[in-house]
Design an enzyme around this catalytic site. Sequence first.
Site, PDB file in Angstrom:
ATOM      1  N   ASN A 299       0.878  -1.048  -0.014  1.00 42.65           N
ATOM      2  CA  ASN A 299       0.107  -0.006   0.202  1.00 42.65           C
ATOM      3  C   ASN A 299       0.855   1.344  -0.051  1.00 42.65           C
ATOM      4  O   ASN A 299       1.464   1.592   0.972  1.00 42.65           O
ATOM      5  CB  ASN A 299      -1.169   0.043   1.268  1.00 42.65           C
ATOM      6  CG  ASN A 299      -1.915   0.908   1.021  1.00 42.65           C
ATOM      7  OD1 ASN A 299      -1.855   2.010   0.481  1.00 42.65           O
ATOM      8  ND2 ASN A 299      -2.654   0.961   2.259  1.00 42.65           N
TER       9      ASN A 299
ATOM     10  N   ARG B 181      -2.663  -2.233  -3.479  1.00 40.81           N
ATOM     11  CA  ARG B 181      -3.929  -1.559  -3.280  1.00 40.81           C
ATOM     12  C   ARG B 181      -3.682  -0.569  -4.492  1.00 40.81           C
ATOM     13  O   ARG B 181      -2.767   0.159  -4.468  1.00 40.81           O
ATOM     14  CB  ARG B 181      -3.914  -0.929  -2.038  1.00 40.81           C
ATOM     15  CG  ARG B 181      -4.919   0.056  -1.965  1.00 40.81           C
ATOM     16  CD  ARG B 181      -4.970   1.131  -0.694  1.00 40.81           C
ATOM     17  NE  ARG B 181      -6.032   1.956  -0.742  1.00 40.81           N
ATOM     18  CZ  ARG B 181      -5.939   3.383  -0.319  1.00 40.81           C
ATOM     19  NH1 ARG B 181      -4.595   3.705   0.081  1.00 40.81           N
ATOM     20  NH2 ARG B 181      -6.787   4.259  -0.333  1.00 40.81           N
TER      21      ARG B 181
ATOM     22  N   HIS C  87     -12.276   3.838  -0.956  1.00 43.56           N
ATOM     23  CA  HIS C  87     -12.046   2.921   0.119  1.00 43.56           C
ATOM     24  C   HIS C  87     -12.625   1.706   0.240  1.00 43.56           C
ATOM     25  O   HIS C  87     -13.033   1.226   1.235  1.00 43.56           O
ATOM     26  CB  HIS C  87     -12.654   4.113   1.429  1.00 43.56           C
ATOM     27  CG  HIS C  87     -11.470   5.077   1.788  1.00 43.56           C
ATOM     28  ND1 HIS C  87     -12.313   6.365   2.269  1.00 43.56           N
ATOM     29  CD2 HIS C  87     -10.425   5.411   1.751  1.00 43.56           C
ATOM     30  CE1 HIS C  87     -11.341   7.255   2.481  1.00 43.56           C
ATOM     31  NE2 HIS C  87     -10.071   6.700   2.059  1.00 43.56           N
TER      32      HIS C  87
ATOM     33  N   ARG D 115      -7.641  17.867   2.529  1.00 46.51           N
ATOM     34  CA  ARG D 115      -8.408  17.692   1.221  1.00 46.51           C
ATOM     35  C   ARG D 115      -9.773  18.366   1.736  1.00 46.51           C
ATOM     36  O   ARG D 115     -10.263  18.216   2.817  1.00 46.51           O
ATOM     37  CB  ARG D 115      -8.885  16.391   0.728  1.00 46.51           C
ATOM     38  CG  ARG D 115      -7.863  15.838  -0.152  1.00 46.51           C
ATOM     39  CD  ARG D 115      -8.033  14.566  -0.475  1.00 46.51           C
ATOM     40  NE  ARG D 115      -7.143  13.195   0.175  1.00 46.51           N
ATOM     41  CZ  ARG D 115      -7.719  12.216   0.374  1.00 46.51           C
ATOM     42  NH1 ARG D 115      -8.438  11.857  -0.539  1.00 46.51           N
ATOM     43  NH2 ARG D 115      -6.975  11.294   1.116  1.00 46.51           N
TER      44      ARG D 115
ATOM     45  N   ASP E  83      -3.843  16.667  11.047  1.00 48.87           N
ATOM     46  CA  ASP E  83      -3.696  15.611  11.958  1.00 48.87           C
ATOM     47  C   ASP E  83      -4.437  15.481  12.920  1.00 48.87           C
ATOM     48  O   ASP E  83      -4.535  16.490  14.003  1.00 48.87           O
ATOM     49  CB  ASP E  83      -2.245  15.139  12.617  1.00 48.87           C
ATOM     50  CG  ASP E  83      -2.041  13.705  13.374  1.00 48.87           C
ATOM     51  OD1 ASP E  83      -2.910  13.522  14.089  1.00 48.87           O
ATOM     52  OD2 ASP E  83      -1.058  13.231  13.148  1.00 48.87           O
TER      53      ASP E  83
ATOM     54  N   ARG F 233      -5.128  14.022  15.730  1.00 47.83           N
ATOM     55  CA  ARG F 233      -4.589  13.846  17.060  1.00 47.83           C
ATOM     56  C   ARG F 233      -3.970  15.182  17.622  1.00 47.83           C
ATOM     57  O   ARG F 233      -4.114  15.421  18.841  1.00 47.83           O
ATOM     58  CB  ARG F 233      -3.344  12.870  17.000  1.00 47.83           C
ATOM     59  CG  ARG F 233      -3.905  11.277  16.947  1.00 47.83           C
ATOM     60  CD  ARG F 233      -2.633  10.378  16.728  1.00 47.83           C
ATOM     61  NE  ARG F 233      -2.081  10.737  15.353  1.00 47.83           N
ATOM     62  CZ  ARG F 233      -1.064   9.887  14.922  1.00 47.83           C
ATOM     63  NH1 ARG F 233      -0.470   9.038  15.304  1.00 47.83           N
ATOM     64  NH2 ARG F 233      -0.602  10.343  13.607  1.00 47.83           N
TER      65      ARG F 233
ATOM     66  N   GLY G 127     -11.595   7.064  12.945  1.00 43.96           N
ATOM     67  CA  GLY G 127     -12.992   6.091  13.460  1.00 43.96           C
ATOM     68  C   GLY G 127     -12.493   5.236  14.602  1.00 43.96           C
ATOM     69  O   GLY G 127     -13.479   4.740  15.447  1.00 43.96           O
TER      70      GLY G 127
ATOM     71  N   GLU H 158      -7.253  -3.447   5.444  1.00 45.18           N
ATOM     72  CA  GLU H 158      -7.293  -3.612   4.063  1.00 45.18           C
ATOM     73  C   GLU H 158      -6.076  -4.574   3.512  1.00 45.18           C
ATOM     74  O   GLU H 158      -6.316  -5.247   2.440  1.00 45.18           O
ATOM     75  CB  GLU H 158      -6.886  -2.366   3.230  1.00 45.18           C
ATOM     76  CG  GLU H 158      -7.989  -1.358   3.685  1.00 45.18           C
ATOM     77  CD  GLU H 158      -7.696   0.134   3.552  1.00 45.18           C
ATOM     78  OE1 GLU H 158      -8.274   0.900   2.704  1.00 45.18           O
ATOM     79  OE2 GLU H 158      -6.393   0.944   4.479  1.00 45.18           O
TER      80      GLU H 158
END
Length: 397
Positions: A8, A96, A184, A244, A286, A288, A333, A382
């Site tokens: 990936n 991917r 996704h 984005r 970010d 966090r 999430g 994934e």
Amino acid sequence: MRHILTLNSGSSSLKFALYPLAGAASLDALTPRYRGKFTGLNGGAPGFSLADGEGHPVAAEMGELPPSLDLPGATARLLGWLDAHPDLALAAVGHRVVHGGRAYHRPVRLTPEITDALKAFESLAPLHQPFCLAPVAALAERYPELPQVACFDTAFHADQPEVARWFALPREMTERGLIRYGFHGLSYDYINQVLPACLGDAPRERVIVAHLGNGASLCAIRNGQSVASTMGFTAIEGMPMGTRSGSLDPGLVLHLIQQEGMSADEVTELLYKRSGLLGVSGISGDMRELLASPAEEAREAVALYAYRAVREIGSLAAALGGLDQLVFTAGIGERAAPVREAICRGCEWLGLALDPDANRRDALRISRADSRVSAWVIPTDEERMIAWYSARLLGQA
């Protein structure tokens, strides 16, 4: 022992995993032997980490990483490391690939012709597609007989109803492929596969999955099939993301070009790399860092992120004709409890009642027992999905 290598790759990172082929009898049986990643590529501060299948750090000799390390250089170091360990022999490599266009709805074994066809979609996913395909040539040159498999992020959405995929554009443009594709898909596919085991007897006819990471989207799934998604022709539509913008009034883009004199390249840079959480906060993309920041701008960025997610959930619930389950996955999430709380509070009108303690603990179920709509936190995988599809394509699963 032979393995399936999953890759990936992105503009600044290369994530990989190694799955023993002997464990490919079922998706549940696939367990990684190693997971690793290169970070800080192309001008960052390069780093490398490796862990075993249980997540425990493992020492690996990759040599000193130069500041100029790029994706081809990281790929070469990974392949050199594999060559130095005969017990890690490869049976196949699964990639991917973000965009499969209209032609590729299922995983496919790569040939030079197919690889060239996929390069035509680079303009539709400029932050992903070129980097997804970059390792293919290096692998083909080093191991010419090694099967390489492309697994597409668009494939899970390929069977959506046509009305969910159309834009209100002239019909000849739709026929040329200017439609909503959705992304996704590997993550949604994995969640869809493990839902029965996670939910038990809970109804799952109408499910919304929120893949919230640096890239973010949501998907409406009815009886195991994608029926609508928030991303469309490109991976910029929908809710705001790390850098984005998410959906904009198309007239605003025209204004930037016609009235403010921005070039197409400048608008691309703005919408893909300088907007989203980073643009609104002026601090970071970010989540966090924003949750840890006392700045009002950080709070506003998080609030906008959650508000837009709730708006998208309302739209997808309408497409489903109601909602049974809401699933959170991906980095934000799975680990950002305050963001999940804000989104769930905004969905109380749907009948969702949050259990604050379960949410703080990142529990599997974070809604109350009496909640009409249940909320869940299910980690995505994934890489496992890529390995499974690669094994199936080779007739090993």
